[in-house]
Design a protein around this motif. Sequence first.
Motif, mmCIF file in Angstrom:
data_model
loop_
_atom_site.group_PDB
_atom_site.id
_atom_site.type_symbol
_atom_site.label_atom_id
_atom_site.label_comp_id
_atom_site.label_asym_id
_atom_site.label_seq_id
_atom_site.Cartn_x
_atom_site.Cartn_y
_atom_site.Cartn_z
ATOM 1 N N PRO A 263 6.342 -59.294 -53.009
ATOM 2 C CA PRO A 263 7.457 -58.740 -52.540
ATOM 3 C C PRO A 263 7.417 -57.940 -54.004
ATOM 4 O O PRO A 263 8.154 -56.882 -53.636
ATOM 5 C CB PRO A 263 8.623 -59.820 -53.219
ATOM 6 C CG PRO A 263 7.503 -61.095 -53.320
ATOM 7 C CD PRO A 263 6.073 -60.994 -53.029
ATOM 8 N N LEU A 264 7.161 -58.562 -55.382
ATOM 9 C CA LEU A 264 7.752 -57.221 -55.968
ATOM 10 C C LEU A 264 7.055 -56.116 -56.545
ATOM 11 O O LEU A 264 7.747 -54.743 -56.464
ATOM 12 C CB LEU A 264 7.541 -57.874 -57.796
ATOM 13 C CG LEU A 264 8.277 -58.698 -58.265
ATOM 14 C CD1 LEU A 264 8.382 -59.668 -59.419
ATOM 15 C CD2 LEU A 264 10.598 -58.290 -58.343
ATOM 16 N N LYS A 265 5.621 -56.318 -56.495
ATOM 17 C CA LYS A 265 5.300 -54.669 -56.030
ATOM 18 C C LYS A 265 5.319 -54.454 -54.762
ATOM 19 O O LYS A 265 5.586 -52.947 -54.878
ATOM 20 C CB LYS A 265 3.537 -55.782 -54.834
ATOM 21 C CG LYS A 265 3.135 -54.199 -54.868
ATOM 22 C CD LYS A 265 2.418 -53.177 -56.943
ATOM 23 C CE LYS A 265 1.451 -52.504 -55.819
ATOM 24 N NZ LYS A 265 1.319 -51.123 -57.526
ATOM 25 N N ALA A 266 5.684 -54.982 -53.286
ATOM 26 C CA ALA A 266 6.050 -54.290 -52.412
ATOM 27 C C ALA A 266 7.885 -53.652 -52.333
ATOM 28 O O ALA A 266 7.718 -52.423 -51.851
ATOM 29 C CB ALA A 266 6.509 -54.978 -51.074
ATOM 30 N N ALA A 267 8.246 -53.778 -53.379
ATOM 31 C CA ALA A 267 9.393 -53.433 -53.708
ATOM 32 C C ALA A 267 9.485 -51.911 -54.277
ATOM 33 O O ALA A 267 10.797 -50.629 -54.761
ATOM 34 C CB ALA A 267 9.909 -54.436 -54.291
ATOM 35 N N GLY A 268 8.571 -51.929 -54.992
ATOM 36 C CA GLY A 268 8.292 -50.677 -55.828
ATOM 37 C C GLY A 268 8.533 -50.770 -57.113
ATOM 38 O O GLY A 268 8.117 -50.051 -58.320
ATOM 39 N N LEU A 269 7.942 -52.108 -57.529
ATOM 40 C CA LEU A 269 8.016 -52.091 -59.431
ATOM 41 C C LEU A 269 6.488 -51.779 -59.701
ATOM 42 O O LEU A 269 5.291 -52.008 -58.798
ATOM 43 C CB LEU A 269 8.320 -53.910 -59.849
ATOM 44 C CG LEU A 269 7.839 -54.289 -60.965
ATOM 45 C CD1 LEU A 269 8.966 -53.815 -61.943
ATOM 46 C CD2 LEU A 269 7.703 -55.838 -61.347
ATOM 47 N N ASP A 270 6.384 -51.571 -61.036
ATOM 48 C CA ASP A 270 5.252 -50.644 -61.646
ATOM 49 C C ASP A 270 4.568 -51.335 -62.479
ATOM 50 O O ASP A 270 2.913 -50.854 -62.361
ATOM 51 C CB ASP A 270 5.470 -48.863 -62.349
ATOM 52 C CG ASP A 270 6.071 -48.077 -61.261
ATOM 53 O OD1 ASP A 270 5.669 -48.014 -60.251
ATOM 54 O OD2 ASP A 270 7.245 -47.556 -61.936
ATOM 55 N N SER A 271 5.379 -52.576 -63.199
ATOM 56 C CA SER A 271 3.982 -53.038 -63.727
ATOM 57 C C SER A 271 5.185 -53.934 -65.172
ATOM 58 O O SER A 271 5.919 -54.100 -64.520
ATOM 59 C CB SER A 271 3.235 -51.996 -64.892
ATOM 60 O OG SER A 271 4.997 -51.488 -66.005
ATOM 61 N N ILE A 272 4.481 -55.413 -65.610
ATOM 62 C CA ILE A 272 5.023 -55.524 -65.488
ATOM 63 C C ILE A 272 4.300 -56.453 -66.852
ATOM 64 O O ILE A 272 3.224 -57.185 -67.277
ATOM 65 C CB ILE A 272 5.383 -57.381 -64.915
ATOM 66 C CG1 ILE A 272 5.268 -57.418 -64.015
ATOM 67 C CG2 ILE A 272 5.792 -58.477 -65.401
ATOM 68 C CD1 ILE A 272 5.395 -58.496 -61.986
ATOM 69 N N ASN A 273 5.875 -56.036 -68.226
ATOM 70 C CA ASN A 273 4.841 -57.396 -69.219
ATOM 71 C C ASN A 273 5.395 -58.956 -69.437
ATOM 72 O O ASN A 273 6.578 -58.941 -69.360
ATOM 73 C CB ASN A 273 5.814 -56.259 -70.794
ATOM 74 C CG ASN A 273 5.574 -55.626 -70.528
ATOM 75 O OD1 ASN A 273 4.786 -54.171 -70.367
ATOM 76 N ND2 ASN A 273 6.051 -54.344 -71.908
ATOM 77 N N ILE A 274 3.957 -59.264 -69.859
ATOM 78 C CA ILE A 274 4.239 -60.802 -69.244
ATOM 79 C C ILE A 274 4.500 -61.179 -71.109
ATOM 80 O O ILE A 274 3.177 -61.090 -71.685
ATOM 81 C CB ILE A 274 3.241 -61.559 -68.765
ATOM 82 C CG1 ILE A 274 3.395 -60.717 -67.500
ATOM 83 C CG2 ILE A 274 3.311 -62.498 -69.007
ATOM 84 C CD1 ILE A 274 2.376 -61.129 -66.400
ATOM 85 N N SER A 275 5.100 -62.656 -71.540
ATOM 86 C CA SER A 275 5.161 -63.026 -72.501
ATOM 87 C C SER A 275 4.375 -64.273 -72.538
ATOM 88 O O SER A 275 4.293 -64.898 -71.831
ATOM 89 C CB SER A 275 6.268 -63.200 -72.846
ATOM 90 O OG SER A 275 7.532 -62.318 -73.243
ATOM 91 N N LEU A 276 3.606 -64.065 -73.344
ATOM 92 C CA LEU A 276 2.480 -65.267 -73.158
ATOM 93 C C LEU A 276 2.345 -64.994 -74.620
ATOM 94 O O LEU A 276 0.966 -64.292 -75.608
ATOM 95 C CB LEU A 276 1.041 -64.965 -72.666
ATOM 96 C CG LEU A 276 0.031 -65.801 -72.700
ATOM 97 C CD1 LEU A 276 0.261 -67.333 -71.778
ATOM 98 C CD2 LEU A 276 -1.060 -65.363 -71.645
ATOM 99 N N ASP A 277 2.312 -66.857 -75.336
ATOM 100 C CA ASP A 277 2.042 -66.878 -77.221
ATOM 101 C C ASP A 277 1.427 -67.707 -78.183
ATOM 102 O O ASP A 277 0.888 -68.224 -79.061
ATOM 103 C CB ASP A 277 4.001 -67.243 -77.957
ATOM 104 C CG ASP A 277 4.735 -65.938 -77.919
ATOM 105 O OD1 ASP A 277 4.478 -64.833 -77.913
ATOM 106 O OD2 ASP A 277 5.490 -66.372 -76.938
ATOM 107 N N SER A 278 0.544 -68.416 -76.440
ATOM 108 C CA SER A 278 -0.783 -69.392 -76.472
ATOM 109 C C SER A 278 -1.449 -69.706 -75.934
ATOM 110 O O SER A 278 -0.408 -69.205 -74.671
ATOM 111 C CB SER A 278 0.488 -70.888 -77.477
ATOM 112 O OG SER A 278 -0.964 -71.376 -77.269
ATOM 113 N N LEU A 279 -1.977 -69.870 -75.580
ATOM 114 C CA LEU A 279 -3.238 -69.986 -74.310
ATOM 115 C C LEU A 279 -3.847 -71.288 -74.135
ATOM 116 O O LEU A 279 -4.624 -71.748 -73.989
ATOM 117 C CB LEU A 279 -4.001 -68.794 -75.103
ATOM 118 C CG LEU A 279 -4.062 -67.542 -74.546
ATOM 119 C CD1 LEU A 279 -5.570 -66.770 -75.187
ATOM 120 C CD2 LEU A 279 -3.973 -66.677 -73.435
#
Length: 331
Positions: free
Chosen positions: A111-127
């Motif tokens: 739904p975020l894509k359908a709403a018009g969101l272009d991109s997301i920065n995702i916080s990830l500090d450990s794998l």
Amino acid sequence: MEKLIDTFARHISYLRLSVTDRCDLRCVYCMPKNMKFMPKKDLATLEESYQLVKIFTDLGIEKLRVTGGEPLLRRNVLWLIEQLGALKQTGGLKKLVMTSNATQLAKMAKPLKAAGLDSINISLDSLDTHLFELVTNGGNLNQVLAGIDAAVENGISIKINVVALKGVNDLALDDFVRFAATKKCDITFIEVMPMGDMGNETRVAQYLPLDEVKQHLHKNWQLTPSTYKSGGPARYYDCAETGQRIGFITPLSQNFCAQCNRVRLTATGKLYSCLGQDNQYDLLTILREQGVQAVTDMIHQAIVEKPKSHDFAIREDYVAQTNRFMSVTGG
């Protein structure tokens, strides 16, 4: 249209809008386990947040980042994203992006894509599953990875943000680069910032200068300066082996305030023209009591009074100009 230009000739074209200070993680550099959040009654309604954003776009703001806390925890936030997405068609907004921890993305990406969101920065500090749980005080890495996969599958451009933490993730720098390559996305390393009442000793212990990160990565990857600019503070390098970009955000070791093009609007409707200073302007109260023109006038005042720079530093005798946690201002 009169552009927002401060007294240091910086064109302000980027607004970071927080919709909540709440988060379902408790990252060790961001907030304490017993964080006290703002009462919900103090928050701007989503309709008011939209009204304020519309005023900013009428003043020339072209890029909007929705932040928190974790923005996807805000009830009915999808409605707001839809309204903001429409501004790209009818207003001056050119780019609508978000910063998220990805815990809610498995169900929200489509739904975020359908709403018009272009991109997301995702916080990830450990794998590493166990280390991720420690860094976030109980977070579930698999939940975040599922969110990242959902964003990719639904065609949302993503970038991985890693806060470089000495003694925590400094041995996994190459792993982050490889992970980003598997998702075909860029990655940005960020220096920890001395915000919130966490104690200088803690900040000094956490701080890893990105020059050291860059030196390490240069040993294993062929990095060349990139001409790409995201509209934010990151300086990018092209990685020959992966085809992706690696960014570095250095608020401490290499201050980038001279090119600052952004302001922040909190979930309570307060405008901060600088992350590291306490100058604030209560736009929500002005909107409710005096209307759009008064808000417009106050925004112009805030831009005129925008400080030349923050004063962030990492040392034991450092006295911060603000003790707000990042989640209060908006990430």
